[in-house]
Design an enzyme around this catalytic site. Structure first.
Site, PDB file in Angstrom:
ATOM      1  N   THR A 130      36.389  32.691  40.586  1.00 25.44           N
ATOM      2  CA  THR A 130      35.700  33.662  41.429  1.00 25.44           C
ATOM      3  C   THR A 130      34.201  33.378  41.502  1.00 25.44           C
ATOM      4  O   THR A 130      33.633  32.785  40.576  1.00 25.44           O
ATOM      5  CB  THR A 130      35.924  35.079  40.846  1.00 25.44           C
ATOM      6  N   ASP A 131      33.565  33.854  42.576  1.00 25.25           N
ATOM      7  CA  ASP A 131      32.104  33.730  42.676  1.00 25.25           C
ATOM      8  C   ASP A 131      31.389  34.644  41.677  1.00 25.25           C
ATOM      9  O   ASP A 131      30.192  34.491  41.437  1.00 25.25           O
ATOM     10  CB  ASP A 131      31.628  34.033  44.111  1.00 25.25           C
ATOM     11  N   GLU A 132      32.142  35.595  41.090  1.00 27.37           N
ATOM     12  CA  GLU A 132      31.493  36.575  40.207  1.00 27.37           C
ATOM     13  C   GLU A 132      30.959  35.936  38.928  1.00 27.37           C
ATOM     14  O   GLU A 132      30.131  36.529  38.235  1.00 27.37           O
ATOM     15  CB  GLU A 132      32.461  37.729  39.892  1.00 27.37           C
ATOM     16  N   TYR A 155      35.372  41.235  33.294  1.00 30.73           N
ATOM     17  CA  TYR A 155      36.198  40.379  34.157  1.00 30.73           C
ATOM     18  C   TYR A 155      35.502  39.054  34.425  1.00 30.73           C
ATOM     19  O   TYR A 155      36.072  37.981  34.185  1.00 30.73           O
ATOM     20  CB  TYR A 155      36.507  41.100  35.483  1.00 30.73           C
ATOM     21  N   LYS A 159      36.462  35.154  33.315  1.00 34.87           N
ATOM     22  CA  LYS A 159      36.709  34.066  34.269  1.00 34.87           C
ATOM     23  C   LYS A 159      35.713  32.916  34.015  1.00 34.87           C
ATOM     24  O   LYS A 159      36.088  31.743  34.088  1.00 34.87           O
ATOM     25  CB  LYS A 159      36.585  34.560  35.718  1.00 34.87           C
TER      26      LYS A 159
HETATM   27  P1  NAD Z   1      46.313  39.984  41.247  1.00 35.84           P
HETATM   28  O1  NAD Z   1      45.863  40.933  40.172  1.00 35.84           O
HETATM   29  O2  NAD Z   1      46.766  40.540  42.556  1.00 35.84           O
HETATM   30  O3  NAD Z   1      47.512  39.088  40.694  1.00 35.84           O
HETATM   31  C1  NAD Z   1      47.519  38.535  39.414  1.00 35.84           C
HETATM   32  C2  NAD Z   1      48.937  38.040  39.130  1.00 35.84           C
HETATM   33  O4  NAD Z   1      48.922  37.436  37.810  1.00 35.84           O
HETATM   34  C3  NAD Z   1      49.984  39.161  39.091  1.00 35.84           C
HETATM   35  O5  NAD Z   1      51.145  38.757  39.799  1.00 35.84           O
HETATM   36  C4  NAD Z   1      50.286  39.326  37.608  1.00 35.84           C
HETATM   37  O6  NAD Z   1      51.602  39.791  37.343  1.00 35.84           O
HETATM   38  C5  NAD Z   1      50.059  37.915  37.091  1.00 35.84           C
HETATM   39  N1  NAD Z   1      49.734  37.879  35.664  1.00 35.84           N
HETATM   40  C6  NAD Z   1      48.793  38.632  35.027  1.00 35.84           C
HETATM   41  N2  NAD Z   1      48.809  38.364  33.712  1.00 35.84           N
HETATM   42  C7  NAD Z   1      49.767  37.407  33.518  1.00 35.84           C
HETATM   43  C8  NAD Z   1      50.241  36.718  32.378  1.00 35.84           C
HETATM   44  N3  NAD Z   1      49.757  36.977  31.161  1.00 35.84           N
HETATM   45  N4  NAD Z   1      51.211  35.800  32.534  1.00 35.84           N
HETATM   46  C9  NAD Z   1      51.744  35.543  33.761  1.00 35.84           C
HETATM   47  N5  NAD Z   1      51.339  36.185  34.875  1.00 35.84           N
HETATM   48  C10 NAD Z   1      50.356  37.093  34.752  1.00 35.84           C
HETATM   49  O7  NAD Z   1      45.110  38.971  41.413  1.00 35.84           O
HETATM   50  P2  NAD Z   1      44.540  38.256  42.741  1.00 35.84           P
HETATM   51  O8  NAD Z   1      43.559  39.148  43.364  1.00 35.84           O
HETATM   52  O9  NAD Z   1      45.670  37.709  43.507  1.00 35.84           O
HETATM   53  O10 NAD Z   1      43.728  37.053  42.064  1.00 35.84           O
HETATM   54  C11 NAD Z   1      44.387  35.826  41.734  1.00 35.84           C
HETATM   55  C12 NAD Z   1      43.383  34.879  41.121  1.00 35.84           C
HETATM   56  O11 NAD Z   1      42.320  34.643  42.044  1.00 35.84           O
HETATM   57  C13 NAD Z   1      42.733  35.410  39.841  1.00 35.84           C
HETATM   58  O12 NAD Z   1      42.589  34.349  38.960  1.00 35.84           O
HETATM   59  C14 NAD Z   1      41.376  35.920  40.311  1.00 35.84           C
HETATM   60  O13 NAD Z   1      40.423  35.832  39.282  1.00 35.84           O
HETATM   61  C15 NAD Z   1      41.074  34.943  41.434  1.00 35.84           C
HETATM   62  N6  NAD Z   1      40.194  35.452  42.501  1.00 35.84           N
HETATM   63  C16 NAD Z   1      40.481  36.654  43.109  1.00 35.84           C
HETATM   64  C17 NAD Z   1      39.658  37.103  44.154  1.00 35.84           C
HETATM   65  C18 NAD Z   1      39.954  38.388  44.879  1.00 35.84           C
HETATM   66  O14 NAD Z   1      39.156  38.803  45.728  1.00 35.84           O
HETATM   67  N7  NAD Z   1      41.071  39.051  44.638  1.00 35.84           N
HETATM   68  C19 NAD Z   1      38.556  36.336  44.549  1.00 35.84           C
HETATM   69  C20 NAD Z   1      38.305  35.115  43.903  1.00 35.84           C
HETATM   70  C21 NAD Z   1      39.141  34.683  42.885  1.00 35.84           C
HETATM   71  P1  TYD Z   2      36.426  45.511  44.441  1.00 34.67           P
HETATM   72  O1  TYD Z   2      37.381  45.500  45.580  1.00 34.67           O
HETATM   73  O2  TYD Z   2      36.836  46.184  43.174  1.00 34.67           O
HETATM   74  O3  TYD Z   2      35.996  43.995  44.187  1.00 34.67           O
HETATM   75  P2  TYD Z   2      34.828  43.388  43.212  1.00 34.67           P
HETATM   76  O4  TYD Z   2      34.346  44.448  42.306  1.00 34.67           O
HETATM   77  O5  TYD Z   2      35.558  42.311  42.490  1.00 34.67           O
HETATM   78  O6  TYD Z   2      33.777  42.876  44.153  1.00 34.67           O
HETATM   79  O7  TYD Z   2      35.082  46.217  44.932  1.00 34.67           O
HETATM   80  C1  TYD Z   2      34.363  45.731  46.057  1.00 34.67           C
HETATM   81  C2  TYD Z   2      33.087  46.557  46.168  1.00 34.67           C
HETATM   82  O8  TYD Z   2      33.435  47.911  46.476  1.00 34.67           O
HETATM   83  C3  TYD Z   2      32.299  46.610  44.874  1.00 34.67           C
HETATM   84  O9  TYD Z   2      30.902  46.597  45.177  1.00 34.67           O
HETATM   85  C4  TYD Z   2      32.676  47.954  44.271  1.00 34.67           C
HETATM   86  C5  TYD Z   2      32.949  48.813  45.481  1.00 34.67           C
HETATM   87  N1  TYD Z   2      33.965  49.865  45.300  1.00 34.67           N
HETATM   88  C6  TYD Z   2      33.668  51.200  45.624  1.00 34.67           C
HETATM   89  O10 TYD Z   2      32.540  51.534  46.061  1.00 34.67           O
HETATM   90  N2  TYD Z   2      34.643  52.140  45.439  1.00 34.67           N
HETATM   91  C7  TYD Z   2      35.881  51.822  44.950  1.00 34.67           C
HETATM   92  O11 TYD Z   2      36.738  52.745  44.788  1.00 34.67           O
HETATM   93  C8  TYD Z   2      36.176  50.452  44.642  1.00 34.67           C
HETATM   94  C9  TYD Z   2      37.527  50.048  44.102  1.00 34.67           C
HETATM   95  C10 TYD Z   2      35.190  49.504  44.838  1.00 34.67           C
END
Ligand code: NAD
Ligand code: TYD
Length: 349
Positions: A130-132, A155, A159
Site C-alpha cells: 500500500t501507499d500508506e 496497519y 505493511k
Molecule cells: P480484504 O480485507 O478485502 O481481503 C483480505 C483477504 O485476506 C480476505 O479474503 C481474508 O480472508 C484473507 N486473509 C486475512 N488473513 C489471512 C490469513 N491469516 N491467512 C489467509 N488469508 C487471510 O483486503 P483488500 O482490500 O482486498 O486488500 C488486499 C491486499 O491489498 C492487502 O495486502 C492490502 O494491504 C493491499 N492493499 C489494499 C488497498 C485497498 O485500498 N483496499 C490498497 C493498496 C493495497
Molecule cells: P478507508 O476507506 O478506511 O481507507 P484508508 O484509511 O486506508 O485510507 O478511509 C478512507 C478515508 O475516509 C480516510 O481518510 C478515513 C475516512 N473515513 C471516514 O471519514 N469515515 C469512515 O467511516 C471511514 C471508514 C473512513
C-alpha cells in the site's frame, strides 16, 4: 504455470483471481484464504466453476502448513494479498495485524524459498502493498518509489514491515521478488467497512454518514479492475527486486468525494437532489489520521505502459450501480450470513 494467490476471497484478491483465471486459461490459479470476516467465496461465484481454479482454505500464519502446501503444489509464482487491511481495526487490535501481515508474510517467504531453493529460474514472489507505508503528505508532493518509509497506523506499520522482509529475502537469499504499493482502491465486492461501500450502504438505508474530523483528508482513488490489470503487468513484466507505485492521479478530499457519492446516489435512487447529503455527520477524527496520500505512478506508466482505464466519476457511478444491483450480496455481508457459504460449497469445517 501454477500461481498461488493469497487472500483471493477478499476485495482486491477476488478481482485478481478473476482476471488471471479468465485471461490465462492454461494457468492454474490456487486461491489460499482462511476466510476471515473479509473473505467471502461468493465474491468468486461467477468463476469458481472454471477448470483452472482451485481453492485451499488455510492460514498464512501457519508456517508448517505452508511448507507442506508448497512442497505438494510446486507453485511457479505467488501473488500475496492476504492481510488484515482496515486501519480502524488496526487501531482497535494491532496485534492481529502483526501476526497476519508480518509473520504471515515471513512464513510465505520461507515456504517459497524452500520450494525454489534448487532452482528459482522463472519463479516470482509478488508482494502487494500500500501507499500508506510512505506516511502522510502535506499539501505538496507525491510518493515516489524512493520516498522513505514513515508509516503511522498499526496497519501501515505492519505493511511497511512486511515490505522490508520481502526485500530482505531478495537481498539475502536471492528470492525473485517484486513489490507494488498502490493507493486506495474502490469497486465491486469491497467489504462495507471502507469508506465508499460503507457510505453507499448507509445512504441506501438512510443511516448517518460518519465523516472523520472535517472531511479534509485526501486520498488518491483507483478502480480495483485497473489495479488488477497493473498487477498482471507487474507480475509478468516487472523487474525482479523492483518496486512499482500504482495510483490513478486522482486525489479527492473525503468531503468532496462524499458529496459526489451523495449526488450519484440521489440520482440512481430517484431521491430529491440534496437528500443524501443531509445524512453527513461529522464525528471524532481517527487517531493518527494521515492527511494526504498521492502516488506518482510514472515509473509504471513509463516502463510497463500502464494507465488507468476510466475516470473516477465513471468508476464511482459503475460501483454504485453494482452495489444497487447486488442487494443480496450487501445484505449477506452486513448480516454475516455469507460465512456459511464455505460450508455449503465445500462441506462442514
Ligand atoms: P480484504 O480485507 O478485502 O481481503 C483480505 C483477504 O485476506 C480476505 O479474503 C481474508 O480472508 C484473507 N486473509 C486475512 N488473513 C489471512 C490469513 N491469516 N491467512 C489467509 N488469508 C487471510 O483486503 P483488500 O482490500 O482486498 O486488500 C488486499 C491486499 O491489498 C492487502 O495486502 C492490502 O494491504 C493491499 N492493499 C489494499 C488497498 C485497498 O485500498 N483496499 C490498497 C493498496 C493495497
Ligand atoms: P478507508 O476507506 O478506511 O481507507 P484508508 O484509511 O486506508 O485510507 O478511509 C478512507 C478515508 O475516509 C480516510 O481518510 C478515513 C475516512 N473515513 C471516514 O471519514 N469515515 C469512515 O467511516 C471511514 C471508514 C473512513
Amino acid at each position: 504455470m501454477h500461481i498461488l494467490v493469497t487472500g483471493g476471497a477478499g476485495f482486491i484478491g477476488s478481482h485478481v483471481v478473476r482476471h488471471f483465471l479468465t485471461k490465462y486459461p492454461s494457468s492454474t490459479i490456487t486461491n489460499l484464504d482462511c476466510l476471515t470476516y473479509a473473505g467471502n467465496l461468493a465474491n468468486l461465484r461467477d468463476v469458481e466453476h472454471l477448470p483452472n481454479y482451485r481453492f485451499v482454505k488455510g492460514d498464512i500464519t501457519d508456517g508448517d502448513f505452508l511448507m507442506q502446501l508448497f512442497e505438494k503444489e510446486r507453485f511457479d509464482g505467488v501473488i500475496h494479498l492476504a492481510a488484515e487491511s482496515h486501519v480502524d481495526r488496526s487501531i482497535a487490535n494491532p496485534t492481529a495485524f502483526v501476526v497476519t501481515n508480518v509473520l504471515g508474510t515471513v512464513n510465505l517467504l520461507n515456504a517459497a524459498k524452500a520450494s525454489w531453493q534448487s532452482n528459482s529460474e522463472g519463479k516470482r514472489f509478488y508482494h502487494i502493498s500500500t501507499d500508506e507505508v510512505y506516511g502522510s503528505l502535506g499539501e505538496e508532493g507525491m510518493f515516489t518509489e524512493e520516498t522513505p518509509y514513515a508509516p503511522h497506523s498499526p496497519y501501515s506499520a505492519s505493511k511497511a514491515s512486511s515490505d522490508h522482509f520481502v526485500r530482505a529475502w531478495h537481498d539475502t537469499f536471492g528470492l525473485p521478488v517484486v513489490i507494488s504499493n498502490c493507493s486506495n482502491n474502490y469497486g465491486s465486492f469491497q467489504f462495507p467497512e471502507k469508506l465508499i461501500p460503507l457510505f453507499i450502504n448507509n445512504i441506501i438505508q438512510k443511516k448517518p454518514l460518519p465523516v472523520y474530523g472535517k472531511g479534509e483528508n485526501i486520498r488518491d482513488w483507483l478502480w480495483v479492475v485497473d489495479h488488477a490489470e497493473a498487477i498482471d503487468l507487474i507480475y509478468h513484466q516487472g523487474k525482479t527486486g523492483e518496486t512499482y507505485n500504482i495510483g490513478g492521479h486522482n486525489e479527492w478530499s473525503n468531503i468532496d468525494l462524499i458529496r459526489l457519492l451523495c449526488r450519484i446516489m440521489d440520482n440512481k435512487l430517484g431521491r430529491t437532489s440534496g437528500e443524501s447529503e443531509k445524512l453527513i455527520t461529522f464525528v471524532t477524527d481517527r487517531a493518527g489520521h494521515d492527511l494526504r496520500y498521492a502516488i506518482d505512478s510514472s515509473k509504471l506508466q513509463r516502463e510497463l505502459g500502464w494507465v488507468p482505464s476510466i475516470t473516477f466519476e465513471k468508476g464511482v457511478e459503475r460501483t454504485v450501480e453494482w452495489y444497487l444491483s447486488h442487494d443480496e450480496w450487501l445484505s449477506n455481508v452486513t448480516s454475516g450470513s455469507y460465512q456459511h457459504y464455505y460450508d455449503e460449497m465445500y462441506g462442514v469445517r
